[in-house]
Design an enzyme around this catalytic site. Structure first.
Site, PDB file in Angstrom:
ATOM      1  N   LYS A 150      -8.176  -2.314  13.898  1.00 54.25           N
ATOM      2  CA  LYS A 150      -9.281  -2.522  12.950  1.00 54.25           C
ATOM      3  C   LYS A 150     -10.262  -3.549  13.519  1.00 54.25           C
ATOM      4  O   LYS A 150     -11.475  -3.363  13.467  1.00 54.25           O
ATOM      5  CB  LYS A 150      -8.736  -3.065  11.619  1.00 54.25           C
ATOM      6  CG  LYS A 150      -7.996  -2.078  10.764  1.00 54.25           C
ATOM      7  CD  LYS A 150      -7.718  -2.718   9.419  1.00 54.25           C
ATOM      8  CE  LYS A 150      -6.763  -1.925   8.564  1.00 54.25           C
ATOM      9  NZ  LYS A 150      -6.406  -2.588   7.323  1.00 54.25           N
ATOM     10  N   GLY A 207       0.821  -1.219   0.000  1.00 55.63           N
ATOM     11  CA  GLY A 207       0.000   0.000   0.000  1.00 55.63           C
ATOM     12  C   GLY A 207       0.847   1.257   0.000  1.00 55.63           C
ATOM     13  O   GLY A 207       0.637   2.180  -0.789  1.00 55.63           O
ATOM     14  N   ARG A 208       1.841   1.304   0.882  1.00 55.63           N
ATOM     15  CA  ARG A 208       2.621   2.535   1.026  1.00 55.63           C
ATOM     16  C   ARG A 208       3.646   2.722  -0.095  1.00 55.63           C
ATOM     17  O   ARG A 208       4.370   3.714  -0.110  1.00 55.63           O
ATOM     18  CB  ARG A 208       3.278   2.591   2.406  1.00 55.63           C
ATOM     19  CG  ARG A 208       4.034   1.341   2.799  1.00 55.63           C
ATOM     20  CD  ARG A 208       4.340   1.335   4.295  1.00 55.63           C
ATOM     21  NE  ARG A 208       4.946   0.079   4.736  1.00 55.63           N
ATOM     22  CZ  ARG A 208       4.259  -1.001   5.089  1.00 55.63           C
ATOM     23  NH1 ARG A 208       2.936  -0.995   5.024  1.00 55.63           N
ATOM     24  NH2 ARG A 208       4.878  -2.090   5.491  1.00 55.63           N
TER      25      ARG A 208
HETATM   26  O1  F6P Z   1      -3.004   1.339   7.259  1.00 56.24           O
HETATM   27  C1  F6P Z   1      -2.985  -0.026   7.009  1.00 56.24           C
HETATM   28  C2  F6P Z   1      -3.186  -0.319   5.592  1.00 56.24           C
HETATM   29  O2  F6P Z   1      -3.246  -1.688   5.467  1.00 56.24           O
HETATM   30  C3  F6P Z   1      -2.100   0.283   4.716  1.00 56.24           C
HETATM   31  O3  F6P Z   1      -0.992  -0.506   4.575  1.00 56.24           O
HETATM   32  C4  F6P Z   1      -2.845   0.528   3.453  1.00 56.24           C
HETATM   33  O4  F6P Z   1      -2.147   1.445   2.681  1.00 56.24           O
HETATM   34  C5  F6P Z   1      -4.157   1.041   3.975  1.00 56.24           C
HETATM   35  O5  F6P Z   1      -4.408   0.251   5.124  1.00 56.24           O
HETATM   36  C6  F6P Z   1      -5.315   1.008   3.036  1.00 56.24           C
HETATM   37  O6  F6P Z   1      -5.596  -0.275   2.615  1.00 56.24           O
HETATM   38  P1  F6P Z   1      -6.438  -0.566   1.326  1.00 56.24           P
HETATM   39  O7  F6P Z   1      -5.734   0.039   0.164  1.00 56.24           O
HETATM   40  O8  F6P Z   1      -6.535  -2.053   1.225  1.00 56.24           O
HETATM   41  O9  F6P Z   1      -7.795   0.058   1.508  1.00 56.24           O
END
Ligand code: F6P
Length: 537
Positions: free
Chosen positions: A507, A262-263
């Site tokens: 979460k 994601g990052r």
């Molecule tokens: O913050 C946790 C995370 O899993 C990140 O690594 C990711 O960028 C974000 O949540 C959003 O996740 P997604 O793109 O699956 O909605």
């Protein structure tokens, strides 16, 4: 003691740190007239000056030996070869393939699908930008809203802010927070018929994103009817099934892959809002800048390698010099979102307490990373950086030339940035303060009382990173530089920078709190707070 801290190479670095402990940065400059030239490195147009770091040749050599000993070159090879370096999720971390040119043989295995998506993004964005791809009523799309969070938000949001003067397509907007205030305020300013929503989520299960997307969908349907959804919603995801369940057709989905963290994802279809706002050519330039930094990271000898040097300096400062945190101060208003992006990159990647083999570490991993734009930051926490008891390491980032016509202000910006690093380095001794105050007419008890408050210890380490200008190419190089710096540090610390299990617990608990059936099992404080906010009828 852990293997790392027991190792000879770590002990060597520790010995260097002990040797350097009594030496002030002032002395290092006084003893070495060539210091300002020798402790620099350049790549992709970026210039790094690390002469104000508390380092000398022997300490640098020990750090480079530590990198060798930790197998940095081999880990880098494994990363670029697409091996499953993210062991806990059995995944590669091949974000470099997203920005490489189509003929880069290293990424041949994925290049076909990567560039197929890039072509689709380009065609779609071009059609929207040209006004061919309209909304349901035939009106031109003037506003694009990216709905996503974390890596599905920070990157594109920050890039669009950094390159804002070059936006020549629809206006980009970003909604991340499950606090409905963000979406509510934005929708009030938008016209449904002219708005395109991009629902961006790797997993397409993220609570915040789906809540915002559902509300946005309802707002659109309310104004234009159900059949308008197909013209106003597209998705960016790896999860076609969930995208379909949400009601977005697969032909309106831009895909990416589980090997894109994601990052690290702004180079993928997650960057669709960038392509729409800034155009495919600028997105290409952003990617080309990052690809140039990728090549530098792979090819440059360690002692001239920007990500390697910056990564090692990070380790040096936190593990050996005891710096309390890492501050990043971009002297560029348009990089006001850079620290937010970087916080996720570094702290979600390297905020780990066990090594790759699951053993608890006995050394610091990533320090708290924070910061904000200068000069504003000078009027906030810089007082603490200069005179607080704890020492913090700082990266100053400065674009050499401005893209506005107010030349004298750019010179002031530059002067302020340089002044801060100079002051942090040299400080001001009691003798200097005394001489200044005496010259101003102070003496006796008043002089004695005034001196300690005006002394600056200095010897506070910083690096200065110069960009020729803040354009797409150099921004791409800057972002890739920090990505690889994060990787270098992870290799030294022996941790996996590509997973983020720590995010999951919160979460899960948020879901439990929302579920009346599960609330009873929560702790008393949490239940009491819930009940106070939601009193029973
Ligand atoms: O913050 C946790 C995370 O899993 C990140 O690594 C990711 O960028 C974000 O949540 C959003 O996740 P997604 O793109 O699956 O909605």
């Amino acid at each position: 003691m852990n293997d790392l801290t027991r190792s000879g190479s770590w002990q060597q670095v520790a010995a260097q740190a002990a040797r350097m402990q009594p030496t002030h940065l002032r002395e290092l400059f006084a003893d070495d007239p060539g210091r300002a030239q020798r402790y620099t490195a350049q790549a992709c147009g970026l210039h790094l000056d690390y002469s104000k770091q508390r380092i000398d040749d022997a300490a640098r050599a020990a750090l480079l030996a530590l990198a060798d000993d930790r197998g940095l070159a081999q880990w880098r090879e494994r990363l670029f070869a697409g091996e499953a370096v993210n062991a806990t999720e059995h995944r590669a971390a091949l974000h470099m393939a997203l920005r490489a040119s189509p003929d880069d043989a290293r990424f041949a295995a994925v290049s076909g699908e990567v560039h197929a998506v890039r072509r689709a993004m380009r065609a779609f964005a071009q059609a929207v930008r040209d006004g061919e791809r309209t909304g349901a009523t035939g009106e031109r799309i003037t506003d694009v809203v990216n709905i996503g969070i974390g890596g599905s938000d920070f990157g594109p949001r920050m890039v669009c802010a950094a390159l804002a003067p070059q936006i020549d397509g629809p206006r980009p907007h970003f909604v991340a927070n499950v606090d409905g205030a963000e979406l509510h305020a934005l929708l009030a300013r938008l016209e449904p018929a002219r708005t395109l929503f991009i629902v961006t989520s790797k997993t397409f299960t993220t609570q915040e994103t789906l809540a915002n997307a559902r509300r946005a969908r309802a707002w659109l349907v309310d104004a234009l009817g159900e059949e308008a959804v197909a013209r106003h919603f597209v998705a960016v995801s790896t999860n076609a099934e969930e995208v379909g369940r949400f009601g977005i057709d697969s032909d309106a989905m831009f895909g990416f892959w589980d090997w894109v963290g994601g990052r690290y994802s702004l180079w993928s279809a997650v960057g669709l809002s960038i392509v729409l706002a800034l155009g495919p050519e600028r997105f290409d330039a952003l990617c080309a800048g990052a690809a140039a930094m990728d090549r530098h990271f792979v090819d440059a000898p360690a002692e001239h390698n920007l990500p390697v040097l910056m990564g090692l300096l990070g380790v040096w400062n936190v593990n050996f010099l005891g710096c309390a945190s890492h501050v990043v101060a971009p002297y560029a208003q348009r990089l006001s979102l850079f620290c937010g992006w970087l916080q996720q990159l570094e702290m979600e990647s390297n905020g780990k307490r066990v090594d790759r083999d699951g053993r608890t570490v006995d050394y610091a991993t990533t320090p708290a990373l924070w910061g904000s734009v200068g000069t504003n930051a000078q009027h906030a926490y810089f007082q603490m950086l200069h005179q607080g008891p704890a020492v913090h390491a700082i990266d100053f980032i400065l674009a050499q030339s401005a893209d506005h016509p107010f030349d004298e202000m750019q010179q002031m910006l530059v002067a302020n940035c340089l002044a801060q690093s100079a002051a942090l380095m040299a400080g001001k001794t009691a003798d200097e303060v005394r001489a200044e105050l005496e010259a101003a007419g102070l003496s006796g008890a008043a002089l004695k009382a005034a001196v300690p408050h005006r002394v600056f210890p200095g010897n506070r380490p910083s690096s200065t990173l110069l960009l020729p200008r803040l354009d797409a190419h150099h921004l791409g190089a800057l972002l890739a530089l920090y990505e690889h710096r994060t990787f270098v540090q992870a290799v030294i610390w022996g941790i996996n920078p590509f997973d983020q299990w720590g995010v999951e617990l919160g979460k899960q608990l948020a879901k439990r709190i929302l579920d009346p059936g599960q609330r009873a099992g929560l702790d008393a404080s949490t239940r009491a707070l819930w009940t106070r906010i939601n009193p029973p009828d």
